[in-house]
Design a protein around this motif. Structure first.
Motif, mmCIF file in Angstrom:
data_model
loop_
_atom_site.group_PDB
_atom_site.id
_atom_site.type_symbol
_atom_site.label_atom_id
_atom_site.label_comp_id
_atom_site.label_asym_id
_atom_site.label_seq_id
_atom_site.Cartn_x
_atom_site.Cartn_y
_atom_site.Cartn_z
ATOM 1 N N UNK A 40 0.857 -1.188 0.000
ATOM 2 C CA UNK A 40 0.000 0.000 0.000
ATOM 3 C C UNK A 40 0.890 1.234 0.000
ATOM 4 N N UNK A 41 0.714 2.091 -0.984
ATOM 5 C CA UNK A 41 1.456 3.342 -1.060
ATOM 6 C C UNK A 41 0.667 4.428 -0.353
ATOM 7 N N UNK A 42 1.173 4.925 0.763
ATOM 8 C CA UNK A 42 0.470 5.969 1.508
ATOM 9 C C UNK A 42 1.069 7.349 1.276
ATOM 10 N N UNK A 43 2.113 7.422 0.441
ATOM 11 C CA UNK A 43 2.772 8.700 0.166
ATOM 12 C C UNK A 43 2.326 9.258 -1.183
ATOM 13 N N UNK A 44 1.010 9.349 -1.366
ATOM 14 C CA UNK A 44 0.488 9.805 -2.653
ATOM 15 C C UNK A 44 0.493 11.330 -2.744
ATOM 16 N N UNK A 45 -0.041 12.004 -1.735
ATOM 17 C CA UNK A 45 -0.136 13.470 -1.777
ATOM 18 C C UNK A 45 0.997 14.161 -1.030
ATOM 19 N N UNK A 46 1.736 13.411 -0.249
ATOM 20 C CA UNK A 46 2.836 13.975 0.533
ATOM 21 C C UNK A 46 3.727 12.829 0.999
ATOM 22 N N UNK A 47 4.813 13.176 1.655
ATOM 23 C CA UNK A 47 5.701 12.169 2.216
ATOM 24 C C UNK A 47 5.498 12.144 3.722
ATOM 25 N N UNK A 48 5.080 10.986 4.232
ATOM 26 C CA UNK A 48 4.763 10.863 5.651
ATOM 27 C C UNK A 48 5.824 10.041 6.372
ATOM 28 N N UNK A 49 6.078 10.426 7.633
ATOM 29 C CA UNK A 49 6.943 9.666 8.529
ATOM 30 C C UNK A 49 6.049 9.227 9.689
ATOM 31 N N UNK A 50 5.841 7.914 9.839
ATOM 32 C CA UNK A 50 4.760 7.408 10.673
ATOM 33 C C UNK A 50 5.278 6.549 11.818
ATOM 34 N N UNK A 51 4.556 6.579 12.938
ATOM 35 C CA UNK A 51 4.938 5.787 14.112
ATOM 36 C C UNK A 51 3.810 4.878 14.592
ATOM 37 N N UNK A 52 2.637 5.422 15.040
ATOM 38 C CA UNK A 52 1.588 4.520 15.551
ATOM 39 C C UNK A 52 0.792 3.881 14.425
ATOM 40 N N UNK A 53 0.188 2.748 14.726
ATOM 41 C CA UNK A 53 -0.688 2.044 13.794
ATOM 42 C C UNK A 53 -1.763 1.361 14.609
ATOM 43 N N UNK A 99 -5.949 3.697 11.601
ATOM 44 C CA UNK A 99 -5.381 5.029 11.809
ATOM 45 C C UNK A 99 -3.866 4.924 11.943
ATOM 46 N N UNK A 100 -3.156 5.915 11.430
ATOM 47 C CA UNK A 100 -1.721 6.023 11.615
ATOM 48 C C UNK A 100 -1.362 7.500 11.645
ATOM 49 N N UNK A 101 -0.235 7.824 12.238
ATOM 50 C CA UNK A 101 0.133 9.223 12.377
ATOM 51 C C UNK A 101 1.621 9.416 12.522
ATOM 52 N N UNK A 102 2.016 10.669 12.482
ATOM 53 C CA UNK A 102 3.419 11.045 12.602
ATOM 54 C C UNK A 102 3.607 12.460 12.126
ATOM 55 N N UNK A 103 4.443 12.620 11.102
ATOM 56 C CA UNK A 103 4.667 13.939 10.513
ATOM 57 C C UNK A 103 4.486 13.876 9.006
ATOM 58 N N UNK A 137 -2.737 22.948 12.833
ATOM 59 C CA UNK A 137 -1.644 22.008 12.636
ATOM 60 C C UNK A 137 -0.374 22.543 13.295
ATOM 61 N N UNK A 138 0.303 21.702 14.066
ATOM 62 C CA UNK A 138 1.540 22.107 14.721
ATOM 63 C C UNK A 138 2.710 21.307 14.149
ATOM 64 N N UNK A 139 3.877 21.546 14.688
ATOM 65 C CA UNK A 139 5.073 20.828 14.242
ATOM 66 C C UNK A 139 5.319 19.556 15.054
ATOM 67 N N UNK A 140 4.509 19.315 16.078
ATOM 68 C CA UNK A 140 4.688 18.123 16.900
ATOM 69 C C UNK A 140 4.101 16.891 16.213
ATOM 70 N N UNK A 141 4.850 15.817 16.230
ATOM 71 C CA UNK A 141 4.405 14.590 15.588
ATOM 72 C C UNK A 141 3.286 13.924 16.386
ATOM 73 N N UNK A 142 2.378 13.277 15.685
ATOM 74 C CA UNK A 142 1.407 12.402 16.326
ATOM 75 C C UNK A 142 2.137 11.126 16.722
ATOM 76 N N UNK A 143 2.241 10.858 18.026
ATOM 77 C CA UNK A 143 3.026 9.699 18.466
ATOM 78 C C UNK A 143 2.197 8.580 19.073
ATOM 79 N N UNK A 144 0.891 8.786 19.253
ATOM 80 C CA UNK A 144 0.046 7.734 19.808
ATOM 81 C C UNK A 144 -1.381 7.921 19.310
ATOM 82 N N UNK A 145 -2.041 6.819 18.977
ATOM 83 C CA UNK A 145 -3.417 6.843 18.474
ATOM 84 C C UNK A 145 -4.186 5.709 19.123
#
Length: 427
Positions: A74-87, A96-100, A126-134
């Protein structure tokens, strides 16, 4: 850097440990070209893995719908490049997944079609802090956290309510939109924090106030909550778990038989739990942490010393682990219990299910002194007897134990091996 003597000690310690049911962890993905960082099992057959390319560093997802026999990318970097941590998935379709996003601003994504398509539901502003938990209770009701904020939604991320935090959330679980337990660290001292809320994150109460603070310093906690009363937690750089059966009022220390630190863990019942160490060892307990057995080890094993496991996820008795070199392994705990029984010399228990006034018959091929024990679902020993097993049987009269209906675990343990069988007490 480890010296040769230190390395020899570690290797010797590993191979002195009992390797328990190693064959039950079967690899279902091994491509050597990627790093798998997070695995989440939505069902026993449906699992999702978050990974990065070893050369490009680009984040992607893979999924299986048949227990690992086949995988889709699955390509999730279609509209932007994401750096992800939780799933996290509430069911096989909603995840759900999140990060920057582009390494600059926070990002939160969701899918409603089994991971095929993803849309942004990042909280505003929107802030500069990454989403680290979902954590989502349902596809509509859930929470996301950054280093300083907790966001709550009741409409699947269309809108959010924000709460400012005085601690960093590393892991969380909510039973509803009001009641939840989170863990992480203090923002100033970096000491571990485990906090409870009853109003959706507006106010918090510490759950570690009655605990020796020296046990929880300089660490990010991970937790596993099986009920309002039964809690497990661990922290970085330690081979120790902490268990509470009274909602966090008191804690018992559980030392896992590993020279390495706990990297991830999960309990599927108060008795059955798995621990993943920093160097790819998997330990299992069938008695709530009283005893542990080494179930699998990748380090210095079949795949070589360069492979480490990063994440594990269980649904019921089926589990997955994922790690470096594109490795995903699957384990069916039902088969593991059966193999444990066979290792002890084919224990047979009957009748099962049975009533609380029945006689329980045990036939075992184990030899020598043994301990026969029955443990309830809360981890309490309700029957304990020393015996001698020489290809003989035993009878336990249950009527005097006054057992309530429910699930119990019967074990027969010798010096060499321990066999465990699930019992069901019914009317």
């Amino acid at each position: 850097m480890k010296t040769k003597s230190t390395l020899l000690f570690i290797l010797t310690t590993i191979f002195m440990l009992p390797v328990f049911l190693k064959a039950q962890w079967n690899h279902v993905r091994f491509d050597q070209s990627n790093i798998f960082r997070k695995v989440f099992a939505a069902t026993g057959n449906d699992a999702f893995v978050l990974g990065t390319g070893s050369m490009t560093g680009e984040y992607f997802l893979i999924r299986t719908a048949d227990g690992g026999a086949n995988w889709d990318s699955i390509n999730i970097n279609i509209n932007a490049t994401y750096q992800l941590t939780p799933l996290y998935f509430t069911d096989v379709n909603n995840g759900f997944t999140g990060g920057t996003k582009n390494n600059t601003t926070q990002a939160l994504l969701k899918t409603t079609d089994n991971g095929t398509n993803w849309i942004e539901i990042t909280p505003d502003p929107v802030s500069t802090e990454a989403i680290n938990s979902v954590y989502f209770i349902t596809p509509l009701n859930g929470f996301a956290a950054t280093a300083s904020m907790l966001y709550a939604t009741t409409n699947g991320g269309v809108s959010w309510t924000a709460h400012t935090l005085s601690f960093v959330i590393n892991d969380m679980k909510f039973t509803d939109m009001n009641n939840g337990i989170v863990c992480g660290s203090n923002t100033t001292t970096y000491a571990a924090e485990m906090m409870k809320t009853t109003d959706g994150g507006q106010s918090w109460t510490s759950m570690l106030t009655a605990t020796d603070p020296n046990l929880f310093v300089n660490s990010f906690l991970k937790q596993d909550i099986l009920s309002s009363g039964t809690l497990f937690t661990s922290f970085q750089y330690s081979n120790t778990l902490f268990k509470s059966i009274d909602g966090g009022l008191t804690w018992d220390t559980i030392v896992v038989d590993s020279v390495f630190s706990i990297h991830d863990f999960q309990f599927t019942t108060p008795l059955l739990g798995h621990v993943l160490s920093d160097y790819g060892q998997i330990f299992v307990t069938y008695d709530g942490g009283q005893t542990w057995a080494l179930e699998y080890a990748t380090a210095w094993g079949l795949y070589g010393p360069s492979i480490y496991l990063n994440s594990l996820s269980f649904v019921g008795e089926i589990g997955y682990v994922a790690g470096t070199s594109g490795l995903v392994k699957k384990h069916d705990e039902t088969n593991a219990i059966n193999e444990a029984v066979n290792n002890a010399g084919r224990i047979t228990v009957y009748p099962n299910p049975l009533s609380a006034t029945s006689d329980l018959f045990i036939q075992t091929g184990a030899e020598g002194d043994c301990v026969i024990r029955i443990v309830n679902a809360s981890g309490q020993i309700v029957f304990n007897k020393n015996s001698t097993a020489e290809n003989a049987g035993a009878t336990i009269t249950l009527s005097g134990l006054h057992l309530a209906e429910g699930i119990y675990y019967l074990s027969v343990e010798t010096k060499e091996v321990k066999a465990t069988e699930k019992l069901v007490i019914a009317e």
